[in-house]
Design an enzyme around this catalytic site. Structure first.
Site, PDB file in Angstrom:
ATOM      1  N   HIS A  89       3.648  -3.050   7.253  1.00 19.92           N
ATOM      2  CA  HIS A  89       2.589  -1.625   7.275  1.00 19.92           C
ATOM      3  C   HIS A  89       1.279  -2.179   7.604  1.00 19.92           C
ATOM      4  CE1 HIS A  89       0.701   1.934   5.702  1.00 19.92           C
ATOM      5  NE2 HIS A  89      -0.058   1.189   5.495  1.00 19.92           N
ATOM      6  N   ASP A 168       2.366  11.687  -3.962  1.00 20.88           N
ATOM      7  CA  ASP A 168       1.439  11.183  -3.122  1.00 20.88           C
ATOM      8  C   ASP A 168       0.893  11.895  -1.806  1.00 20.88           C
ATOM      9  OD1 ASP A 168       0.078   8.387  -2.141  1.00 20.88           O
ATOM     10  OD2 ASP A 168       1.308   9.089  -0.134  1.00 20.88           O
ATOM     11  N   ARG A 175      -7.340  13.602  -2.133  1.00 21.10           N
ATOM     12  CA  ARG A 175      -8.375  12.382  -1.941  1.00 21.10           C
ATOM     13  C   ARG A 175      -9.117  12.590  -0.530  1.00 21.10           C
ATOM     14  NH1 ARG A 175      -4.747   7.608  -1.715  1.00 21.10           N
ATOM     15  NH2 ARG A 175      -6.660   6.648  -1.201  1.00 21.10           N
ATOM     16  N   SER A 190      -0.763   4.150  -2.942  1.00 21.09           N
ATOM     17  CA  SER A 190      -0.114   5.304  -2.306  1.00 21.09           C
ATOM     18  C   SER A 190       0.762   4.502  -1.301  1.00 21.09           C
ATOM     19  CB  SER A 190      -1.434   5.892  -1.379  1.00 21.09           C
ATOM     20  OG  SER A 190      -1.286   6.656  -0.492  1.00 21.09           O
ATOM     21  N   LYS A 194       5.184   4.405  -1.003  1.00 23.01           N
ATOM     22  CA  LYS A 194       6.258   4.788   0.056  1.00 23.01           C
ATOM     23  C   LYS A 194       7.167   3.811   0.340  1.00 23.01           C
ATOM     24  CE  LYS A 194       2.368   6.546   1.554  1.00 23.01           C
ATOM     25  NZ  LYS A 194       1.262   7.202   1.979  1.00 23.01           N
TER      26      LYS A 194
HETATM   27  N1  URA Z   1      -2.477   5.063   3.894  1.00 29.45           N
HETATM   28  C1  URA Z   1      -1.791   5.693   2.832  1.00 29.45           C
HETATM   29  O1  URA Z   1      -0.812   6.016   2.894  1.00 29.45           O
HETATM   30  N2  URA Z   1      -2.503   6.021   1.736  1.00 29.45           N
HETATM   31  C2  URA Z   1      -3.869   5.649   1.692  1.00 29.45           C
HETATM   32  O2  URA Z   1      -4.294   5.816   0.455  1.00 29.45           O
HETATM   33  C3  URA Z   1      -4.526   5.204   2.518  1.00 29.45           C
HETATM   34  C4  URA Z   1      -3.944   4.979   3.646  1.00 29.45           C
END
Ligand code: URA
Length: 434
Positions: A89, A168, A175, A190, A194
């Site tokens: 990621h 999320d 947010r 967050s 995932k």
């Molecule tokens: N990417 C995400 O999936 N969540 C965040 O809060 C910031 C970047």
């Protein structure tokens, strides 16, 4: 005892967080469940997020928040695949097309890579937007189709199912409009909710640091990486991180189709040396995490990585050989003097590409496949007055003025040599947790 009315509980949690008190795991679970059900409203959740932004969260609060997000949806089980799973990621950067090369490369070396990606928002691009410039390619796959491609091809790049950590999705949108994105515990939970729900066994995090990144500050980036490594550990996902430079764009191309073209060059054994080097470093880390000893450089040079990319694209309806869409050259920025190119500011170039249409301001906006920027000189290089440094490309000349404004002050040329820049600033793993 916690109140049973979710609205009353939410108010108590807002007040407690304001006073810098710890929130209990059960209360966190109830308030997030209430938010998903609609019994906790947007105003209360926005206030709670703001209090968290200011006060932060302890590791046990972060774990409880992450757990509540994971259990709001389904959790994929990839343990039945015949190869070990490892994912990567990136926290997002300008010109960051690493995943497009890395995912098929690591699969060509024997691992399964289940890359659930996002779309760009703001000045950093999104992997799905880039891949969608390939004619026919589909980002949305059902969980069974995804698992099938993963088993057959060894890699997939696709959109996360709406059933993965659905709370999320709601929280991220909130947010985004309440100034509460930049909070380390909220970002970490967050991202990791995932990744844990996706079912990968190992995860490499590329935490970008610099003007074009979420985190301009190295210490903050380090804290974010360690928070995510801690969450990974709590879930048995072997998680490591690299902090990498994002003061200048990665590679020469910034945009969608232009980045795919550069990724394809790299998959075919060419491409910008700094992109190839970062991809190889990250591939080495990922393969090591799952105990595979293949040589990723050989897989780039002998065509296996490109072949794997082609198989993946075809499995998702795309044509890897089709011509990519191209924009017109709208402007060329040239060197104003002779000297060393000290700064080619990632954030400004990302914003210019965004102004041309490569990125979106709201989640529902479309993006231009062809808009972007092409660098023709590298940071540190000697340039001469009048030499082209940057080309702006796109399909809407009316957008050019704002793009040029975004570039004001983006380039610095100096008579003295520029300092050396390294791609990988630091490597972190569970051994670095306090
Ligand atoms: N990417 C995400 O999936 N969540 C965040 O809060 C910031 C970047």
């Amino acid at each position: 005892m916690s109140p049973s009315d979710p609205g009353v509980l939410a108010l108590e949690l807002i007040l407690a967080k304001r006073r810098n008190e710890q929130l209990g795991s059960h209360d966190i679970e109830s308030v997030l469940a209430g938010y998903l059900l609609g019994t906790v409203g947007e105003a209360q959740m926005a206030a709670l997020l703001m209090a968290i932004c200011w006060r932060g969260m302890s590791p046990s609060e972060v774990n409880a928040w992450t757990e509540a997000m994971i259990s709001s949806g389904m959790r994929q089980d990839l343990s039945g695949l015949s190869r070990p799973t490892v994912d990567k990621h990136s926290t997002g950067g300008v010109g960051d097309k690493v995943s497009l090369v890395l995912v098929p490369l690591v699969a060509a070396c024997g691992a399964a890579v289940p890359q659930l990606s996002g779309r760009g928002l703001g000045h950093t691009g999104g992997t799905l937007d880039k891949m969608e410039s390939i004619p026919g390619w589909r980002a949305v796959l059902g969980p069974e189709e995804m698992a099938g491609i993963l088993e057959e091809v060894g890699c997939v790049i696709c959109a996360a199912s709406p059933d993965l950590a659905p709370v999320d999705r709601r929280l991220y949108a909130l947010r985004d409009v309440t100034g509460t994105v930049e909070s380390i515990p909220l970002i970490a939970s967050s991202i990791m909710s995932k990744k844990v729900a996706e079912g990968t066994r190992a995860l490499l995090l590329d935490v970008k640091v610099g003007s074009g990144a979420f985190m301009a500050d190295r210490e903050e980036a380090r804290r974010l990486a360690l928070t995510m490594i801690g969450i990974g550990q709590a879930y048995g996902v072997d998680t490591r991180a690299v902090l990498t430079d994002m003061d200048a764009p990665l590679g020469m191309a910034v945009g969608n189709a232009v980045e795919v073209a550069e990724a394809i060059d790299t998959l075919r054994g060419g491409g910008p040396p700094e992109l190839r080097q970062l991809v190889l470093e990250e591939a080495g880390e990922m393969l090591h995490m799952v105990g595979l000893e293949a040589d990723p450089a050989a897989a780039l040079d002998d065509g296996r990585a490109w072949q794997k990319f082609s198989e993946m694209v075809r499995a998702q309806g795309g044509d890897p050989e089709a011509a990519l869409p191209r924009g017109d050259t709208l402007a060329t920025i040239s060197a104003s003097s002779d000297g060393f190119l000290h700064r080619l500011d990632a954030r400004s170039i990302g914003l210019a590409a965004w102004q041309l249409g490569a990125g979106r301001a709201r989640a529902e906006d479309p993006v231009s496949k062809v808009a972007g920027a092409l660098c023709s000189a590298r940071r540190g290089e000697w340039v001469v007055k009048g030499q082209p440094l940057l080309q702006l490309v796109g399909d809407e000349p009316a957008r050019l003025e704002h793009a040029l404004q975004a570039l004001e002050g983006a380039i610095t040329i100096s008579p003295s040599p520029a300092p050396e820049h390294v791609q990988i600033l630091e490597r972190l793993g569970p051994e670095d947790l306090a």
